[in-house]
Design an enzyme around this catalytic site. Structure first.
Site, mmCIF file in Angstrom:
data_model
loop_
_atom_site.group_PDB
_atom_site.id
_atom_site.type_symbol
_atom_site.label_atom_id
_atom_site.label_comp_id
_atom_site.label_asym_id
_atom_site.label_seq_id
_atom_site.Cartn_x
_atom_site.Cartn_y
_atom_site.Cartn_z
ATOM 1 N N GLY A 91 0.820 -1.206 0.000
ATOM 2 C CA GLY A 91 0.000 0.000 0.000
ATOM 3 C C GLY A 91 0.855 1.258 0.000
ATOM 4 C CB ALA B 200 -3.828 14.025 6.947
ATOM 5 C CG HIS C 38 3.700 25.807 -23.219
ATOM 6 N ND1 HIS C 38 3.730 24.450 -23.394
ATOM 7 C CD2 HIS C 38 4.767 26.310 -23.914
ATOM 8 C CE1 HIS C 38 4.745 24.133 -24.170
ATOM 9 N NE2 HIS C 38 5.396 25.249 -24.492
#
Length: 464
Positions: free
Chosen positions: A181, A320, A443
């Site tokens: 995980g 959180a 950009h």
């Protein structure tokens, strides 16, 4: 109100708890927050999100210098050395500053810090270090702790939790990570970059449970290229320590011959569980569900009037930022306002290199609900990623086939953790892929890949 010591008493000073306390006080409610740690901020600031990111950030610099990346950019260095004392020092300094900052915010906002463990003695009273406090509203925000692996004793020296994995005095020779995980991959990445051999053992057939399937596969390819070894569809049956060396016994999840992996250290990271032990919830008239969570309604109220719960102790992702949003919302609700959290639009981030992020439905989940359109754009074709030598990953936009409303966005990119905020905001406002495709993006930026992925939903990307 004279009969009450406080209008609001929050149990726990993690991200959800301290935010709830500060917001409640800002709304004019007399507020206290109970916390037994010597510093505020809970797991996140003390031994979780913040210190792990400090280690990830430092290890990225070390890795870039040690593997020749800096030289490729024309920056020649001498011998690269690792100063573990300084590495840990900068981590501890970050924690000290941020936890101290919360203490300052408590004083600024007139939140009382009640130091000690809280235990319910009634539906509106709690005992903290031998003193009884009565509050009109009590918010349970006690967070979560590491889920233990049955039969495996964590000593925080050789067999460690995420807390111990932050404190290694030297780089492990071979770190076996149990669990593929977020926490295991982040901490595994830290020590791999610093020179450890890392083997990740995951019971499922893919890493990152809950993430989009295509993202999971691509992420594993990237981590494997970085040198992390994986044993998927594999279960750990025993871990023992003898002579300072750990032996990890594994076997195929479906059954089969066992294998023993020798390791210098073992990280147990198979998940987290709600912190409700010791609260004496029975006195509050609350019974946790089978997963140990406290059930709530859409306003974060428990079944007992005046008692509320948020964060890791309630159903939903243990994140959180989810807890923080719930902290604001519950305080608003207590004050008589309307506090809402859209739990369908909560982003998740893995702070590895590159970062991995997602919000909303995975492609698999979306297809279960109806017909979808999917657009993808590779970071290899993004000008900023190309310039920065960051070709790995892609951005993926999932939209409803009929309405074009965006259902989910998933991405792997060096700054995916920041990029995902735009996706979450767009989804909160009900954006379509066309809305994103025709929004001008600066950009050159990594975020242009999000725009191009949105354009790809209808088959109209420009740069691929």
């Amino acid at each position: 109100m004279a009969d009450y010591d406080y209008d609001v008493l929050v149990i726990g000073a993690g991200p959800g708890g301290y935010v709830a306390a500060i917001r409640a006080s800002q709304l004019g409610l007399k507020t206290a927050c109970v916390e037994s740690r010597e510093t505020l901020g809970g797991t996140c600031l003390n031994v979780g999100c913040i210190p792990s990111k400090a280690m990830l950030h430092a290890s990225e610099f070390y890795n870039n210098a040690a593997d020749g990346m800096m030289a490729k950019l024309g920056i020649k260095l001498g011998a690269v050395e690792l100063d573990m004392e300084a590495l840990h020092g900068q981590r501890r300094d970050a924690v000290k500053q941020l936890t101290g900052g919360i203490a300052f915010l408590f004083k600024k906002n007139k939140v009382d810090w009640l130091k000690g463990h809280a235990k319910f003695t009634g539906t509106d009273t709690v005992d903290v270090a031998g003193t009884s406090y009565r509050a009109k509203n009590i918010v349970i925000a006690t967070g979560s702790s590491v889920t233990p692996l049955p039969g495996v004793e964590i000593d925080e020296q050789i067999i460690v939790s995420s807390t111990g994995a932050l404190e290694f005095e030297s780089v492990p020779d071979h770190l076996v990570v149990i669990g593929g995980g977020v926490i295991g991959l982040e901490l595994g990445s830290v020590w791999k970059r610093l020179g450890a051999k890392v083997t990740c053992v995951e019971y499922l057939d893919q890493i990152l449970p809950g993430f989009d399937g295509e993202v999971r596969k691509e992420a594993q390819k990237i981590f494997k290229k970085q040198g992390i070894e994986f044993k998927l569809s594999t279960k750990v049956t025993a871990v023992s320590v003898e002579g300072g060396t750990a032996s990890v016994t594994v076997e195929p999840a479906a059954g089969g011959a066992a294998e023993v992996i020798a390791a210098s250290h073992v990280l147990v990271s198979i998940g987290r569980r709600p912190n409700t032990d010791g609260l004496n919830l029975a006195a509050a008239g609350i019974t946790p569900n089978q997963r140990g969570q406290i059930e709530i309604d859409h306003r974060f109220q428990t079944g007992t009037p005046g008692i509320w719960a948020i964060g890791d102790v309630v159903p939903g992702p243990m994140l959180a930022h989810k807890a923080e949003d719930e902290g604001v919302a519950v305080a608003e609700n207590i004050a008589g306002h309307t506090g809402i959290v859209n739990h369908d639009v909560i982003p998740s981030v893995v702070y590895t290199w590159p970062e991995i992020a997602g919000v909303g439905l995975t492609e698999e989940q979306a297809k279960e609900r109806g017909e979808v359109k999917v657009g993808k754009f590779p970071m290899l074709a993004n000008s900023r990623a190309k310039t920065n030598h960051e070709p790995d990953g892609f951005v993926k936009v999932i939209a409803d086939a009929k309405s074009d409303r965006v259902l989910g966005v998933w991405m792997i990119a060096s700054v995916a953790g920041s990029m995902i905020a735009q996706a979450a905001q767009a989804m909160e406002f009900g954006a379509t892929s066309e809305d994103i495709a025709y929004t001008c993006h600066a950009h050159p930026t990594h975020a242009e890949a999000f725009k191009e992925a949105a354009m790809a939903v209808t088959g109209k990307p420009i740069h691929i």
